[in-house]
Design an enzyme around this catalytic site. Structure first.
Site, PDB file in Angstrom:
ATOM      1  N   CYS A 186     -12.190  -0.482  17.550  1.00 12.52           N
ATOM      2  CA  CYS A 186     -11.631   0.835  17.901  1.00 12.52           C
ATOM      3  C   CYS A 186     -12.285   1.969  17.129  1.00 12.52           C
ATOM      4  CB  CYS A 186     -10.118   0.840  17.676  1.00 12.52           C
ATOM      5  SG  CYS A 186      -9.369   2.468  17.864  1.00 12.52           S
ATOM      6  N   ARG A 215       1.692   1.905  -3.530  1.00 14.14           N
ATOM      7  CA  ARG A 215       0.566   2.447  -4.289  1.00 14.14           C
ATOM      8  C   ARG A 215       0.272   3.879  -3.861  1.00 14.14           C
ATOM      9  NH1 ARG A 215      -4.061  -1.781  -3.681  1.00 14.14           N
ATOM     10  NH2 ARG A 215      -5.190  -0.302  -5.026  1.00 14.14           N
ATOM     11  N   CYS A 248      -6.319   3.614  20.596  1.00 16.16           N
ATOM     12  CA  CYS A 248      -6.353   2.445  21.494  1.00 16.16           C
ATOM     13  C   CYS A 248      -4.944   1.984  21.835  1.00 16.16           C
ATOM     14  CB  CYS A 248      -7.142   1.309  20.858  1.00 16.16           C
ATOM     15  SG  CYS A 248      -6.310   0.571  19.441  1.00 16.16           S
ATOM     16  N   HIS A 278     -14.651   1.903  -2.264  1.00 11.83           N
ATOM     17  CA  HIS A 278     -13.654   1.066  -1.575  1.00 11.83           C
ATOM     18  C   HIS A 278     -12.676   1.877  -0.740  1.00 11.83           C
ATOM     19  CE1 HIS A 278     -14.572  -2.020  -4.978  1.00 11.83           C
ATOM     20  NE2 HIS A 278     -15.513  -1.973  -4.072  1.00 11.83           N
ATOM     21  N   CYS A 289      -2.068   2.546  16.555  1.00 10.14           N
ATOM     22  CA  CYS A 289      -3.208   3.464  16.613  1.00 10.14           C
ATOM     23  C   CYS A 289      -3.033   4.414  17.790  1.00 10.14           C
ATOM     24  CB  CYS A 289      -4.492   2.665  16.778  1.00 10.14           C
ATOM     25  SG  CYS A 289      -5.896   3.649  17.287  1.00 10.14           S
ATOM     26  N   TYR A 316       0.816  -1.217   0.000  1.00  9.95           N
ATOM     27  CA  TYR A 316       0.000   0.000   0.000  1.00  9.95           C
ATOM     28  C   TYR A 316       0.850   1.268   0.000  1.00  9.95           C
ATOM     29  CZ  TYR A 316      -4.265  -2.596   0.097  1.00  9.95           C
ATOM     30  OH  TYR A 316      -5.296  -3.419  -0.294  1.00  9.95           O
TER      31      TYR A 316
HETATM   32  C1  BV8 Z   1     -18.420  -7.383   0.571  1.00 14.02           C
HETATM   33  C2  BV8 Z   1      -9.773  -1.744  -2.314  1.00 14.02           C
HETATM   34  C3  BV8 Z   1     -19.978  -8.009   2.259  1.00 14.02           C
HETATM   35  C4  BV8 Z   1      -8.489  -2.348  -1.863  1.00 14.02           C
HETATM   36  C5  BV8 Z   1     -11.031  -3.448  -3.537  1.00 14.02           C
HETATM   37  C6  BV8 Z   1     -21.251 -11.613  -4.965  1.00 14.02           C
HETATM   38  C7  BV8 Z   1     -20.789 -12.517  -5.874  1.00 14.02           C
HETATM   39  C8  BV8 Z   1     -19.448 -12.960  -5.776  1.00 14.02           C
HETATM   40  C9  BV8 Z   1     -18.575 -12.490  -4.792  1.00 14.02           C
HETATM   41  C10 BV8 Z   1     -19.051 -11.599  -3.905  1.00 14.02           C
HETATM   42  C11 BV8 Z   1     -20.374 -11.177  -3.972  1.00 14.02           C
HETATM   43  N1  BV8 Z   1     -20.570 -10.298  -2.970  1.00 14.02           N
HETATM   44  C12 BV8 Z   1     -19.402 -10.171  -2.262  1.00 14.02           C
HETATM   45  C13 BV8 Z   1     -18.461 -10.956  -2.818  1.00 14.02           C
HETATM   46  C14 BV8 Z   1     -17.108 -11.080  -2.373  1.00 14.02           C
HETATM   47  C15 BV8 Z   1     -16.179  -9.989  -2.963  1.00 14.02           C
HETATM   48  C16 BV8 Z   1     -16.099 -10.060  -4.466  1.00 14.02           C
HETATM   49  O1  BV8 Z   1     -16.742  -9.328  -5.186  1.00 14.02           O
HETATM   50  N2  BV8 Z   1     -15.229 -10.954  -4.933  1.00 14.02           N
HETATM   51  C17 BV8 Z   1     -14.994 -11.021  -6.394  1.00 14.02           C
HETATM   52  C18 BV8 Z   1     -13.514 -11.083  -6.633  1.00 14.02           C
HETATM   53  C19 BV8 Z   1     -15.714 -12.193  -6.972  1.00 14.02           C
HETATM   54  N3  BV8 Z   1     -16.632  -8.658  -2.571  1.00 14.02           N
HETATM   55  C20 BV8 Z   1     -16.214  -8.220  -1.367  1.00 14.02           C
HETATM   56  O2  BV8 Z   1     -15.534  -8.857  -0.593  1.00 14.02           O
HETATM   57  C21 BV8 Z   1     -16.690  -6.826  -0.985  1.00 14.02           C
HETATM   58  N4  BV8 Z   1     -17.228  -6.836   0.340  1.00 14.02           N
HETATM   59  O3  BV8 Z   1     -19.084  -7.883  -0.310  1.00 14.02           O
HETATM   60  O4  BV8 Z   1     -18.786  -7.323   1.901  1.00 14.02           O
HETATM   61  C22 BV8 Z   1     -19.604  -9.362   2.355  1.00 14.02           C
HETATM   62  C23 BV8 Z   1     -18.531  -9.673   3.151  1.00 14.02           C
HETATM   63  C24 BV8 Z   1     -18.228 -11.003   3.239  1.00 14.02           C
HETATM   64  C25 BV8 Z   1     -18.894 -11.971   2.469  1.00 14.02           C
HETATM   65  C26 BV8 Z   1     -19.981 -11.599   1.682  1.00 14.02           C
HETATM   66  C27 BV8 Z   1     -20.339 -10.279   1.626  1.00 14.02           C
HETATM   67  C28 BV8 Z   1     -15.473  -5.850  -0.946  1.00 14.02           C
HETATM   68  C29 BV8 Z   1     -14.895  -5.687  -2.300  1.00 14.02           C
HETATM   69  C30 BV8 Z   1     -13.870  -4.544  -2.300  1.00 14.02           C
HETATM   70  C31 BV8 Z   1     -12.449  -5.056  -2.309  1.00 14.02           C
HETATM   71  N5  BV8 Z   1     -11.512  -3.942  -2.409  1.00 14.02           N
HETATM   72  N6  BV8 Z   1     -10.210  -2.354  -3.576  1.00 14.02           N
HETATM   73  C32 BV8 Z   1      -7.374  -2.128  -2.855  1.00 14.02           C
HETATM   74  O5  BV8 Z   1      -7.583  -1.420  -3.856  1.00 14.02           O
HETATM   75  O6  BV8 Z   1      -6.316  -2.673  -2.585  1.00 14.02           O
HETATM   76  S1  BV8 Z   1     -11.498  -4.210  -5.026  1.00 14.02           S
HETATM   77  C33 BV8 Z   1     -10.348  -3.659  -6.212  1.00 14.02           C
HETATM   78  O7  BV8 Z   1     -10.374  -4.633  -7.229  1.00 14.02           O
HETATM   79  C34 BV8 Z   1     -10.691  -2.366  -6.898  1.00 14.02           C
HETATM   80  O8  BV8 Z   1     -11.212  -1.407  -6.031  1.00 14.02           O
HETATM   81  C35 BV8 Z   1     -11.712  -2.830  -7.933  1.00 14.02           C
HETATM   82  O9  BV8 Z   1     -12.971  -2.959  -7.329  1.00 14.02           O
HETATM   83  C36 BV8 Z   1     -11.232  -4.212  -8.263  1.00 14.02           C
HETATM   84  C37 BV8 Z   1     -10.450  -4.189  -9.541  1.00 14.02           C
HETATM   85  O10 BV8 Z   1     -11.388  -4.116 -10.574  1.00 14.02           O
HETATM   86  P1  BV8 Z   1     -11.276  -2.943 -11.689  1.00 14.02           P
HETATM   87  O11 BV8 Z   1     -11.154  -1.630 -11.033  1.00 14.02           O
HETATM   88  O12 BV8 Z   1     -12.365  -3.191 -12.627  1.00 14.02           O
HETATM   89  O13 BV8 Z   1      -9.845  -3.222 -12.357  1.00 14.02           O
HETATM   90  P2  BV8 Z   1      -9.430  -4.437 -13.314  1.00 14.02           P
HETATM   91  O14 BV8 Z   1      -7.951  -4.370 -13.420  1.00 14.02           O
HETATM   92  O15 BV8 Z   1     -10.080  -5.674 -12.874  1.00 14.02           O
HETATM   93  O16 BV8 Z   1     -10.072  -4.065 -14.733  1.00 14.02           O
HETATM   94  C38 BV8 Z   1      -9.649  -2.915 -15.408  1.00 14.02           C
HETATM   95  C39 BV8 Z   1     -10.591  -2.794 -16.601  1.00 14.02           C
HETATM   96  O17 BV8 Z   1     -10.280  -1.575 -17.273  1.00 14.02           O
HETATM   97  C40 BV8 Z   1     -10.448  -3.912 -17.617  1.00 14.02           C
HETATM   98  O18 BV8 Z   1     -11.741  -4.286 -18.062  1.00 14.02           O
HETATM   99  C41 BV8 Z   1      -9.642  -3.277 -18.756  1.00 14.02           C
HETATM  100  O19 BV8 Z   1     -10.022  -3.790 -20.011  1.00 14.02           O
HETATM  101  C42 BV8 Z   1     -10.063  -1.828 -18.644  1.00 14.02           C
HETATM  102  N7  BV8 Z   1      -9.058  -0.845 -19.053  1.00 14.02           N
HETATM  103  C43 BV8 Z   1      -7.710  -0.917 -18.838  1.00 14.02           C
HETATM  104  N8  BV8 Z   1      -7.128   0.230 -19.299  1.00 14.02           N
HETATM  105  C44 BV8 Z   1      -8.128   1.015 -19.785  1.00 14.02           C
HETATM  106  C45 BV8 Z   1      -9.365   0.333 -19.625  1.00 14.02           C
HETATM  107  N9  BV8 Z   1     -10.553   0.835 -20.006  1.00 14.02           N
HETATM  108  C46 BV8 Z   1     -10.529   2.080 -20.580  1.00 14.02           C
HETATM  109  N10 BV8 Z   1      -9.379   2.814 -20.752  1.00 14.02           N
HETATM  110  C47 BV8 Z   1      -8.170   2.308 -20.384  1.00 14.02           C
HETATM  111  N11 BV8 Z   1      -7.063   3.022 -20.584  1.00 14.02           N
HETATM  112 ZN    ZN Z   2      -7.274   1.784  17.637  1.00 12.72          ZN
END
Ligand code: BV8
Ligand code: ZN
Length: 307
Positions: free
Chosen positions: A143, A79, A195, A130, A192, A76
């Site tokens: 906390c 990033r 806490c 996010h 922190c 992080y």
């Molecule tokens: C949650 C922060 C409640 C940290 C991130 C339903 C179904 C299946 C799974 C789940 C579901 N509900 C919940 C889940 C679980 C999970 C999930 O979705 N898993 C996935 C992998 C299947 N979701 C969670 O855990 C969420 N919390 O649901 O809580 C809960 C809790 C427990 C259990 C159940 C429910 C929390 C999700 C958030 C995670 N944190 N980021 C960090 O950044 O380090 S996610 C992170 O990855 C990003 O924020 C973003 O969301 C994701 C990456 O995706 P993109 O941004 O789309 O990037 P990617 O590289 O994939 O794609 C880029 C695209 O751009 C491509 O298409 C490419 O072609 C295009 N592109 C590239 N260059 C260009 C372009 N387009 C145009 N111009 C360009 N130049």
């Molecule tokens: Zn704390």
């Protein structure tokens, strides 16, 4: 009625899109890493989604932080450093300009790089789903301590390796999995101030963690308040939920246009998904957004900003 694999009529059809835009009062956007690609920030799936051979989505979990907080902090801190060096691009500026012109425009972003706020996107028309790399929280769930707008780089002395700059063409040793990481004792990571026991952690939402519930309620209330005319799905692979579910959640069958702006919008599986009202534009968001939104936001200034 699902289109056969013929090229849909609204594929790369700017004129038809401008007609729909002119008739649109309420627009929702869902943004991903592709929007920030032109600012020099790697996408999650770009480069195989790997950071030092670690799967970025694996590092973005509470489990990874519990197991190795130093490694996750280096990820992080790197990033943060890259995002601080980056600048909002014409895509960010075009969305910010649309928000200023269209009160009923709401931008949902999965990006934690702080580039939307740096493009002066109005706060009340921006939801950072996010979190942000520049918010710091306590790892102690009970906390609740949080610090906003922490732009320290390096974040702390122990993480200086993540803030080094190398000449162009040279690889940062930190990114080279063959180079052993210098041993950094966990005790050198800041605790922190509230806490005194919990480790400070990045203020982002990790996989398996809930998104901010008030924010989720506000988004649903905005969507349910009135019909949504258009959803812009920009630079996202639409695999992470709940972000990936909003386009269909906001859709009113036969009315709402879901508009995909993505480098790979022309792939058969993407084109096949299109409903008759939908649009797809294959290309770089930084080029397409100013062009697509020009009738509402006008031409960009030389530096990509808007009046
Ligand atoms: C949650 C922060 C409640 C940290 C991130 C339903 C179904 C299946 C799974 C789940 C579901 N509900 C919940 C889940 C679980 C999970 C999930 O979705 N898993 C996935 C992998 C299947 N979701 C969670 O855990 C969420 N919390 O649901 O809580 C809960 C809790 C427990 C259990 C159940 C429910 C929390 C999700 C958030 C995670 N944190 N980021 C960090 O950044 O380090 S996610 C992170 O990855 C990003 O924020 C973003 O969301 C994701 C990456 O995706 P993109 O941004 O789309 O990037 P990617 O590289 O994939 O794609 C880029 C695209 O751009 C491509 O298409 C490419 O072609 C295009 N592109 C590239 N260059 C260009 C372009 N387009 C145009 N111009 C360009 N130049
Ligand atoms: Zn704390």
């Amino acid at each position: 009625m699902k289109a056969t694999l013929a090229i849909p009529k609204n594929y790369n059809n700017v004129a038809a899109f401008h007609e729909k835009l002119a008739a649109s009062k309420r627009i929702l956007a869902v943004c991903g890493a592709g929007l920030s690609a032109a600012s020099g920030l790697p996408t999650f799936r770009g480069a195989g989604g790997l950071w030092r051979n670690y799967d970025a989505t694996e590092l973005a979990t509470p489990g990874a932080f519990r197991q190795d907080p130093v490694l996750v902090w280096l990820f992080y801190a790197y990033r943060r450093h890259m995002a601080l060096k980056a600048k909002p691009n014409a895509g960010h500026h075009a969305l910010a300009a649309l928000a200023k012109k269209m009160p009923e425009f709401l931008c949902l972003s999965q990006n934690v790089d702080n580039l939307h706020p740096r493009a002066n996107h109005p706060d009340d028309q921006l939801k950072l789903l996010h979190g942000s790399l520049f918010d710091i929280k306590c790892f102690n769930k009970s906390c609740g301590w949080i610090e906003h707008h922490n732009y320290a780089d390096p974040f702390c002395p122990a993480l200086v390796a993540a803030s080094e700059d190398v000449e162009p063409g040279k690889a940062l040793p930190l990114l080279d999995p063959k180079q052993k990481l210098a041993k950094i004792p966990e005790s050198e990571l800041p605790k922190c101030p509230s806490c005194k026991t919990g480790l400070q952690r990045p203020g982002v939402v990790w996989f398996g963690e809930q998104l901010d519930e008030q924010m989720l309620r506000d988004i649903d209330a905005w969507i349910d308040r009135h019909v949504v005319d258009m959803v812009l799905v920009i630079g996202t692979s639409s695999v992470v939920y709940p972000a990936a579910g909003y386009a269909e959640k906001a859709r009113t069958e036969g009315h709402t246009s879901v508009v995909t702006v993505n480098l790979d919008a022309a792939t058969p599986e993407n084109l096949y998904q299109l409903e008759d009202e939908d649009f797809a534009f294959a290309g770089d968001a930084v080029v397409l957004l100013p062009q697509l939104l020009e009738p509402v936001i006008g031409p960009a200034n030389g530096d990509g900003t808007y009046e």
